[in-house]
Write an enzyme that holds these catalytic residues in place. Sequence first.
Site, short mmCIF file in Angstrom:
data_model
loop_
_atom_site.label_atom_id
_atom_site.label_comp_id
_atom_site.label_asym_id
_atom_site.label_seq_id
_atom_site.Cartn_x
_atom_site.Cartn_y
_atom_site.Cartn_z
NE ARG A 15 -2.25 -2.03 3.14
CZ ARG A 15 -2.60 -2.28 4.40
NH1 ARG A 15 -3.62 -1.64 4.93
NH2 ARG A 15 -1.93 -3.15 5.12
CB THR A 80 3.97 -12.72 11.86
OG1 THR A 80 2.74 -13.39 12.18
CG2 THR A 80 3.65 -11.42 11.17
CG ASN A 345 25.85 40.55 12.80
OD1 ASN A 345 24.87 40.19 13.46
ND2 ASN A 345 25.73 41.26 11.69
CB ALA A 393 27.89 44.68 2.01
#
Length: 425
Positions: A15, A80, A345, A393
Amino acid sequence: MNIKSVILAAGKGTRMKSDTPKVLHKIYGKTLLGYVLDSVKNITDENFVIVGHHAEEVEAFVNLNYNNAKTVLQSPQLGTGHAVSMVCPNLENYDGLVLILCGDTPLITEETLRKFVEYHNSTNSDLTVMSTLFDNPTNYGRIIREADNSLKCIVEEKDATPEQKAVKEVNAGIYCLNWGKIKAAFSQLTSNNAQGEYYLTDIIEWGKKHLLNVNAYILEDNKEIYGINSRLNLAQAARYLTDRVLNNLMFNGVTIVDPASTWISADTQIGKDTIIYPATYIEGKNVIGSKCSIGPCAHLRGDVVVDDNVKIGNFVEVKKSHIKSNTNVGHLSYIGDSELGEQVNIGAGTITANYDPLSKIKSKTILKNSVKIGSNTVLVAPVTVEEGANIGAGSVVTKDIPAWALGLTRSPLKILTDWVKKKIK
Ligand code: UD1
Ligand code: MG
């Protein structure tokens, strides 16, 4: 104490409609079988996984990840009871306890298994089966009791009378056996039933017939034995697991702003007074300190260690990294294979370029204490930025930066006076 486990994982899993064997489907990046093997690892000294369908794949997974487990092939798969009988040659001279579990019930906990074994021992059982109650017991084997409430047998849905079908106590599929006393049953099971299979559940009647002490342990939280048969079950199990994890975290002093949209793996530890904001997804093994702020919309992918008072903000992805205390990774960043010192940072949009797709090599980024990275920086690993250095940056950093220096790659800004005015004229 001497305990071994047998984990049944040879069934087909039709399934799931998948090319992947059912027990190798994952929740938070960890396989269903992995959850079950982890639940027994501190209880047992040896584990046997019964494999059949897609045997090679399951075998490879077990051999690679669990050196305390062996696989045993069951082919063909005749039920099983037949599955458990496959380990008989491995346990010929063994006389301790055997725990039997299914490979597709990932929510079972070590704590429950410990209580189960304690119950087995304290009642001097030879055979204990775990049961639980469901309002809708459809598809489970039903626990049938005698008038005096003692255990009689287990009847599968397909073999049950309407009266038996009404019983809400079901077989959880987990058993504890005194192996020496029960092993003989496995050569005596028959397949005389609706499915033509050798049912493991028939060992209950066998035990009673041989005057053994057979008992049922009733599990309170029936979600723990929730079994995966379909994708729907897989999603539901992930939800149940997550609810358990989040409740536990909140109980221990972690704020979860919106539990409904927050996903945190069971292998993640979080210190108190940390706040997890909505839509955060944390998978794999992680350790997060106290007083941190994570999210909204953060993604931690595993092997992440975060010390105290760290901020990981919106749309930040972190993988296999250590972020030390008082450091901020505020917005729109990717931090992978990295070590970030204290008081670092990280500006918005910073990326650690850790992967070279040509050589397929992953490399490390190391940012020492007090480093400040400007927004939109690419740190091309392997690279180290020494203590206190700054990066301007928009830089692409391809070389190590010495302590307290400024690293900057930038074409000079041009200003063309009245350029726009001339254009629109
Ligand atoms: C089984 C129990 C049922 C119980 C339920 C709990 C039996 C006969 N029935 O039913 O009483 O309520 O589990 O979930 O035991 N497997 C093998 N080899 C086989 C057949 C199955 O390894 O030949 C494995 C499967 O992969 C699975 C487990 O055994 O992990 C259980 O098999 P499944 O077919 O799901 O049994 P159920 O019908 O669910
Ligand atoms: Mg099943």
